[in-house]
Write an enzyme that holds these catalytic residues in place. Structure first.
Site, PDB file in Angstrom:
ATOM      1  N   GLU A   1       9.029  -8.073   3.339  1.00 45.29           N
ATOM      2  CA  GLU A   1       7.608  -7.722   3.242  1.00 45.29           C
ATOM      3  C   GLU A   1       6.749  -8.978   3.318  1.00 45.29           C
ATOM      4  O   GLU A   1       6.746  -9.788   2.374  1.00 45.29           O
ATOM      5  CB  GLU A   1       7.335  -6.985   1.920  1.00 45.29           C
ATOM      6  CG  GLU A   1       8.105  -5.682   1.778  1.00 45.29           C
ATOM      7  CD  GLU A   1       7.899  -5.013   0.422  1.00 45.29           C
ATOM      8  OE1 GLU A   1       7.247  -5.628  -0.456  1.00 45.29           O
ATOM      9  OE2 GLU A   1       8.392  -3.887   0.237  1.00 45.29           O
TER      10      GLU A   1
ATOM     11  N   ASP B   1       0.769  -7.998  -3.954  1.00 42.53           N
ATOM     12  CA  ASP B   1       0.770  -7.656  -2.531  1.00 42.53           C
ATOM     13  C   ASP B   1      -0.595  -8.056  -1.995  1.00 42.53           C
ATOM     14  O   ASP B   1      -1.631  -7.569  -2.491  1.00 42.53           O
ATOM     15  CB  ASP B   1       0.969  -6.154  -2.329  1.00 42.53           C
ATOM     16  CG  ASP B   1       2.369  -5.682  -2.694  1.00 42.53           C
ATOM     17  OD1 ASP B   1       3.241  -6.530  -2.941  1.00 42.53           O
ATOM     18  OD2 ASP B   1       2.579  -4.452  -2.729  1.00 42.53           O
TER      19      ASP B   1
ATOM     20  N   HIS C   1       6.518  -6.383  -9.904  1.00 41.98           N
ATOM     21  CA  HIS C   1       5.202  -5.775 -10.146  1.00 41.98           C
ATOM     22  C   HIS C   1       5.131  -5.184 -11.554  1.00 41.98           C
ATOM     23  O   HIS C   1       4.081  -5.249 -12.212  1.00 41.98           O
ATOM     24  CB  HIS C   1       4.927  -4.666  -9.132  1.00 41.98           C
ATOM     25  CG  HIS C   1       4.509  -5.135  -7.776  1.00 41.98           C
ATOM     26  ND1 HIS C   1       3.296  -5.722  -7.540  1.00 41.98           N
ATOM     27  CD2 HIS C   1       5.147  -5.075  -6.577  1.00 41.98           C
ATOM     28  CE1 HIS C   1       3.181  -6.008  -6.240  1.00 41.98           C
ATOM     29  NE2 HIS C   1       4.302  -5.636  -5.646  1.00 41.98           N
TER      30      HIS C   1
ATOM     31  N   HIS D   1       4.232  -9.437   0.172  1.00 42.18           N
ATOM     32  CA  HIS D   1       4.685  -9.454  -1.227  1.00 42.18           C
ATOM     33  C   HIS D   1       5.054 -10.875  -1.668  1.00 42.18           C
ATOM     34  O   HIS D   1       5.825 -11.566  -1.008  1.00 42.18           O
ATOM     35  CB  HIS D   1       5.905  -8.540  -1.387  1.00 42.18           C
ATOM     36  CG  HIS D   1       6.431  -8.483  -2.788  1.00 42.18           C
ATOM     37  ND1 HIS D   1       6.201  -7.413  -3.629  1.00 42.18           N
ATOM     38  CD2 HIS D   1       7.173  -9.364  -3.504  1.00 42.18           C
ATOM     39  CE1 HIS D   1       6.785  -7.646  -4.794  1.00 42.18           C
ATOM     40  NE2 HIS D   1       7.375  -8.836  -4.743  1.00 42.18           N
TER      41      HIS D   1
END
Length: 202
Positions: free
Chosen positions: A180, A123, A116, A183
């Protein structure tokens, strides 16, 4: 759920007003059908406080272009991408790490940092074109086994929805991470340099 910016008509216009030399592009300049729910600009996140100055989504130009193509793909299937997070300033990463120093879920800003922080990760989730959220089994930033992509102990429909999201993103050069479902790293991920950039807020 209240989205923090307007929803654009799906896949009808592409206009990049940013310079090609700019390290990051503001995604809403593409006007390409995304829905924005930038969680860290609100209190609807695991920190329960806003730590972005405004609800903005910045990405490297090639990542933004790939995400645009992914959104076209989903739109043709009756869905669109909902964006929770894009580029994340290092200062925000440090604040997250201070609260939850667990590298399984939050990248250590003092070692490798996050993709990120490089403008090369998103996300996301999906919603139907009428705005109905798609059930992915947990909310964004749920830190637990239920959010892991290798967890098959979930309702059949949730597994189908996650498969749809994952296969669509992989098709356009994105990669998953195990812990996740929301993500996705763009394919070069850690080869990109960390960017030190504060959001430009109107």
């Amino acid at each position: 759920m209240k989205y923090l910016t307007l929803i654009f008509i799906c896949g009808v216009f592409f206009a990049n007003a940013q310079s090609e030399k700019a390290p990051l592009v503001k995604l809403d300049t593409l006007k390409d059908g995304f829905t924005y729910d930038i969680r860290y600009a609100s209190t609807n996140n695991f920190l329960k406080e806003a730590f972005y100055d405004c609800a903005a989504c910045y990405l490297r130009p090639e990542v933004a272009a790939a995400l645009k193509e992914a959104n076209h793909y989903f739109c043709e299937k009756g869905y669109r991408i909902v964006l929770f997070d894009c580029y994340r300033p290092v200062s925000a990463q440090k604040k997250m790490w201070a609260v939850y120093p667990n590298a399984q879920y939050v990248a250590n800003p003092y070692t490798t940092g996050s993709v990120h922080n490089r403008g090369a990760a998103v996300d996301i989730s999906l919603e139907k074109l009428d705005g109905t959220p798609v059930d992915m089994g947990t909310d964004h930033d749920f830190f637990g086994r239920e959010a892991h992509i290798d967890n098959t102990d979930l309702p059949k429909k949730v597994l189908e929805n996650r498969k749809l999201l994952q296969e669509g993103m992989i098709r356009f050069g994105f990669e998953t991470i195990r812990t996740e479902w929301w993500h996705f790293n763009y394919k070069k991920n850690y080869s990109f340099e960390i960017i030190n950039f504060d959001f430009e807020c109107e």
